[in-house]
Write a protein that holds these residues in place. Structure first.
Motif, PDB file in Angstrom:
ATOM      1  N   UNK A 108     -12.524   3.288  -2.225  1.00  0.00           N
ATOM      2  CA  UNK A 108     -11.353   4.135  -2.474  1.00  0.00           C
ATOM      3  C   UNK A 108     -11.567   5.562  -1.961  1.00  0.00           C
ATOM      4  N   UNK A 109     -12.523   5.751  -1.034  1.00  0.00           N
ATOM      5  CA  UNK A 109     -12.889   7.093  -0.589  1.00  0.00           C
ATOM      6  C   UNK A 109     -11.691   7.900  -0.082  1.00  0.00           C
ATOM      7  N   UNK A 110     -10.924   7.343   0.831  1.00  0.00           N
ATOM      8  CA  UNK A 110      -9.832   8.112   1.429  1.00  0.00           C
ATOM      9  C   UNK A 110      -8.768   8.478   0.394  1.00  0.00           C
ATOM     10  N   UNK A 111      -8.501   7.568  -0.518  1.00  0.00           N
ATOM     11  CA  UNK A 111      -7.555   7.860  -1.602  1.00  0.00           C
ATOM     12  C   UNK A 111      -8.112   8.948  -2.507  1.00  0.00           C
ATOM     13  N   UNK A 112      -9.398   8.831  -2.847  1.00  0.00           N
ATOM     14  CA  UNK A 112     -10.032   9.828  -3.717  1.00  0.00           C
ATOM     15  C   UNK A 112     -10.071  11.196  -3.047  1.00  0.00           C
ATOM     16  N   UNK A 113     -10.337  11.211  -1.736  1.00  0.00           N
ATOM     17  CA  UNK A 113     -10.379  12.473  -0.995  1.00  0.00           C
ATOM     18  C   UNK A 113      -9.000  13.121  -0.990  1.00  0.00           C
ATOM     19  N   UNK A 114      -7.972  12.322  -0.748  1.00  0.00           N
ATOM     20  CA  UNK A 114      -6.598  12.838  -0.767  1.00  0.00           C
ATOM     21  C   UNK A 114      -6.287  13.475  -2.120  1.00  0.00           C
ATOM     22  N   UNK A 115      -6.637  12.794  -3.182  1.00  0.00           N
ATOM     23  CA  UNK A 115      -6.323  13.298  -4.518  1.00  0.00           C
ATOM     24  C   UNK A 115      -7.070  14.599  -4.816  1.00  0.00           C
ATOM     25  N   UNK A 116      -8.325  14.688  -4.371  1.00  0.00           N
ATOM     26  CA  UNK A 116      -9.113  15.905  -4.610  1.00  0.00           C
ATOM     27  C   UNK A 116      -8.553  17.075  -3.810  1.00  0.00           C
ATOM     28  N   UNK A 117      -8.148  16.824  -2.574  1.00  0.00           N
ATOM     29  CA  UNK A 117      -7.581  17.893  -1.749  1.00  0.00           C
ATOM     30  C   UNK A 117      -6.197  18.290  -2.274  1.00  0.00           C
TER      31      UNK A 117
END
Length: 373
Positions: A224-233
């Motif tokens: 889920x890295x890309x989803x998690x990165x989106x949410x953090x940004x």
């Protein structure tokens, strides 16, 4: 103190790396210079490319007298390092020790007996002669071991936050974030209320930074890295990233996530993407493969290099002095490091030990003590 043992590196045009312990004269200090007896010098990732270049260290050999290491360099790699071939070069970016001699100036004389950190590019030496401007003066109760890593990591971490402010950003993304530098950056950002997105590659690194107090830590090996990165940004509004990896698609993934956040409320025909500039600075090369950009982040973006010395060159003397003072004041807190092992010259040249510190793993740092027996 007329002679100093010092490590030098050379790669020949025939394709052989040689790292050799030489005996050199200790220069007499000029008016504005000091002589430092070196007691601790870290082996940073930024030291390893000057030291070893692209040599095959699995085939490294140490001479019988323990003073010379040799290793082959693949002939196809020589064009990449053409500018350094057949030159004998000093190594060791930074370190710390005690001032044992000084030039005639009042400023230099005042440092005799003080513990100082120095940045010379030639710190893998028993004695270093440097201008007083090239050192950070530490408090009397600070050890050389604690002061060894005063420049590269602390000033880089501080420089990232300063760059953010100078360029009008409000939050940061940092890769390889569980490094010693990454831990320092987290401490700075937590103290100053700066939103920071940390990208790591292992769950234990997520746990490490979360325990430290980091709020946003994403795992690049997670499904889920890309989803998690989106949410953090999205949560931080970060539009600036510092990337220690360099190769692969990570810089592209960061820009893509920034663009997705910046465009999420767009309406109508959005030809050029979000208006706010998205910037990734590559400051390291843990991955030497090509940097791949999959153009999915509009037209307002930039990828470039970031170097500490060029950043410092933009600052005035009073700002640099302010940063130096902060490092000295917080060397045992914000900028404290854990060292794995203290090495002699001989131990630093041992192939088995080189394999360990050249692995650039997360954790403690190897420290060279040039005056350790």
């Amino acid at each position: 103190m007329n002679k100093s043992k010092q490590l030098f590196t050379q790669i020949s045009s025939d394709g052989e790396l040689t790292i050799k312990l030489h005996e050199v004269d200790v220069p007499k200090p000029k008016a504005h210079e000091i002589v430092v007896q070196m007691e601790a010098s870290p082996i940073n990732p930024s030291d390893m490319w000057p030291m070893f270049g692209p040599a095959d260290l699995s085939k490294a050999k140490l001479s019988d007298d323990k003073t010379t290491l040799t290793a082959p360099v693949h002939k196809g790699m020589l064009p990449r390092i053409k500018s350094r071939l057949d030159q004998t070069l000093p190594i060791g970016n930074e370190g710390a020790g005690v001032v044992i001699a000084a030039g005639d100036s009042e400023q230099a004389q005042a440092l005799i007996g003080k513990t100082v950190a120095v940045l010379t590019g030639a710190c893998y030496s028993q004695y270093c002669c440097v201008p007083v401007q090239a050192c950070i003066v530490h408090h009397d109760d600070t050890t050389a071991h604690a002061a060894a890593s005063s420049f590269v990591n602390p000033l880089t971490a501080l420089g990232m936050v300063e760059t953010m402010r100078m360029e009008g950003h409000t939050a940061l993304v940092h890769t390889a974030a569980a490094s010693s530098l990454g831990v320092m950056l987290n401490k700075i950002c937590i103290e100053e209320g700066v939103q920071l997105v940390n990208i790591v590659r292992k769950q234990e690194q997520v746990d490490q930074l979360t325990k430290l107090g980091a709020k946003y830590v994403v795992n690049s090996s997670s499904e889920t890295f890309k989803k998690d990165l989106y949410q953090a940004i999205a949560a931080t509004g970060a539009t600036l990233a510092f990337d220690a990896i360099g190769g692969g698609e990570l810089a592209s993934d960061i820009l893509t996530a920034m663009e997705a956040v910046g465009s999420k409320d767009a309406t109508g025909f959005n030809t050029y993407g979000s208006l706010e500039n998205k910037q990734v600075y590559i400051y390291g090369g843990l991955d030497f493969s090509p940097t791949i950009l999959n153009r999915a982040f509009g037209m307002t973006w930039s990828v470039g290099g970031w170097l500490l010395m060029r950043f410092l060159g933009k600052l005035n003397a009073s700002k640099i002095a302010e940063l130096h003072k902060r490092v000295a004041d917080e060397i045992n807190t914000t900028f404290a490091i854990e060292s794995t092992e203290e090495l002699t010259f001989e131990e630093a040249l041992t192939p088995e030990t080189i394999i360990k510190y050249n692995a650039k793993t997360t954790g403690g740092k190897y420290i060279l003590n040039p005056n350790k027996g």
